[in-house]
Motif scaffolding. Structure first.
Motif, PDB file in Angstrom:
ATOM      1  N   CYS A   4       0.841  -1.194   0.000  1.00 27.44           N
ATOM      2  CA  CYS A   4       0.000   0.000   0.000  1.00 27.44           C
ATOM      3  C   CYS A   4       0.877   1.244   0.000  1.00 27.44           C
ATOM      4  O   CYS A   4       2.049   1.204   0.386  1.00 27.44           O
ATOM      5  N   THR A   5       0.294   2.344  -0.441  1.00 22.39           N
ATOM      6  CA  THR A   5       0.986   3.628  -0.478  1.00 22.39           C
ATOM      7  C   THR A   5       0.929   4.284   0.890  1.00 22.39           C
ATOM      8  O   THR A   5       0.221   3.813   1.785  1.00 22.39           O
ATOM      9  N   PRO A   6       1.637   5.404   1.085  1.00 20.87           N
ATOM     10  CA  PRO A   6       1.368   6.254   2.251  1.00 20.87           C
ATOM     11  C   PRO A   6      -0.030   6.855   2.117  1.00 20.87           C
ATOM     12  O   PRO A   6      -0.727   6.646   1.118  1.00 20.87           O
ATOM     13  N   PHE A   7      -0.440   7.626   3.117  1.00 25.75           N
ATOM     14  CA  PHE A   7      -1.733   8.292   3.035  1.00 25.75           C
ATOM     15  C   PHE A   7      -1.701   9.336   1.925  1.00 25.75           C
ATOM     16  O   PHE A   7      -0.718  10.067   1.763  1.00 25.75           O
ATOM     17  N   LEU A   8      -2.793   9.399   1.182  1.00 25.35           N
ATOM     18  CA  LEU A   8      -2.907  10.285   0.035  1.00 25.35           C
ATOM     19  C   LEU A   8      -4.027  11.294   0.262  1.00 25.35           C
ATOM     20  O   LEU A   8      -5.082  10.953   0.810  1.00 25.35           O
ATOM     21  N   SER A   9      -3.804  12.513  -0.186  1.00 24.42           N
ATOM     22  CA  SER A   9      -4.860  13.526  -0.163  1.00 24.42           C
ATOM     23  C   SER A   9      -5.892  13.191  -1.236  1.00 24.42           C
ATOM     24  O   SER A   9      -5.630  12.378  -2.123  1.00 24.42           O
ATOM     25  N   PRO A  10      -7.073  13.830  -1.208  1.00 27.85           N
ATOM     26  CA  PRO A  10      -8.050  13.570  -2.272  1.00 27.85           C
ATOM     27  C   PRO A  10      -7.501  13.844  -3.663  1.00 27.85           C
ATOM     28  O   PRO A  10      -7.782  13.097  -4.606  1.00 27.85           O
ATOM     29  N   GLY A  11      -6.712  14.906  -3.822  1.00 29.89           N
ATOM     30  CA  GLY A  11      -6.117  15.200  -5.118  1.00 29.89           C
ATOM     31  C   GLY A  11      -5.145  14.130  -5.560  1.00 29.89           C
ATOM     32  O   GLY A  11      -5.112  13.746  -6.746  1.00 29.89           O
ATOM     33  N   GLU A  12      -4.348  13.620  -4.624  1.00 33.21           N
ATOM     34  CA  GLU A  12      -3.405  12.551  -4.949  1.00 33.21           C
ATOM     35  C   GLU A  12      -4.148  11.261  -5.290  1.00 33.21           C
ATOM     36  O   GLU A  12      -3.730  10.517  -6.182  1.00 33.21           O
ATOM     37  N   GLN A  13      -5.258  11.000  -4.597  1.00 32.77           N
ATOM     38  CA  GLN A  13      -6.056   9.819  -4.926  1.00 32.77           C
ATOM     39  C   GLN A  13      -6.607   9.915  -6.341  1.00 32.77           C
ATOM     40  O   GLN A  13      -6.663   8.907  -7.066  1.00 32.77           O
TER      41      GLN A  13
END
Length: 220
Positions: A4-13
């Motif tokens: 899994c990735t690190p936590f992503l912002s909505p824009g990054e998602q």
């Protein structure tokens, strides 16, 4: 191999979704610890792992903590975040942080739990996610253009809204949009740096004067 990735912002998602679509949509899911989380990791699942098994795994990559403090301490979200970052945890390793009277429930990767802080591990199912505070706005616009709907959602003029779009401060569904005449519709999320976020909840049709009737929710 699960990853899994690190936590992503909505824009990054949104950017990750575009990349995954271009690569044939490999098996994945976005997960932030509870339904409706804004920040989330993107988990890539092997063929043998079902989504339900990933979400039910108590040793999964996302952990929940509860930090208690005196209710009269007047701590803010920034104070809690600063305390966690002070333990050498970078912001990309933290999910949403819910602040309530006398306690906070941050999310983070399991291996990054700051043991030197007086925090309590809690199961993910004990997370208490309050619905966001919104202001319902009912308005009409001449056309379902981005600048017109943005102006209605943030109580500003259409010309000011167009300037915000051309300045690159506006996103539609977490993707930057520089076209003031873009058509928007029900379910679209409009974000503007410095103003916040609003959602087009309903387009109720046209009035007798031919204007589009809208129901918007602005996050406060």
């Amino acid at each position: 191999v699960p990853a899994c990735t690190p936590f992503l912002s909505p824009g990054e998602q949104a950017s990750v979704t575009d990349l995954l679509n271009a690569w044939g949509r490999p098996r994945h899911l976005f997960f932030g610890g509870y339904e409706g989380a804004e920040r989330a990791v993107c988990a890539f699942l092997p063929d043998w792992q079902e989504e339900s098994d990933f979400l039910a795994d108590p040793e999964g990559p996302v952990a929940a903590l509860e930090a208690a403090f005196p209710a009269d301490a007047e701590l803010s979200h920034r104070d809690i975040l600063g305390a966690l970052l002070g333990r050498s945890i970078t912001a990309v390793r933290l999910g949403d942080c819910r602040l309530d009277h006398g306690r906070s429930q941050p999310r983070g990767p399991r291996e990054a739990q700051p043991r030197r802080m007086k925090l309590r591990d809690i199961p993910l199912e004990q997370l208490e996610a309050k619905p966001p505070q919104v202001k319902t706005i009912r308005d009409t616009v001449a056309a379902l253009r981005l600048d017109a709907v943005l102006a209605a959602g943030f109580s500003t003029s259409r010309s000011k809204a167009a300037d915000l779009v051309s300045a690159g401060r506006v996103s539609v569904n977490h993707r930057e949009c520089a076209k003031a005449d873009r058509t928007v519709g029900e379910g679209d999320v409009l974000s503007c740096r410095g103003l916040g976020k609003c959602v087009v909840k309903e387009v109720l049709g046209q009035s007798k004067k031919g204007r589009f009737m809208l129901v918007l929710e602005r996050y406060i």
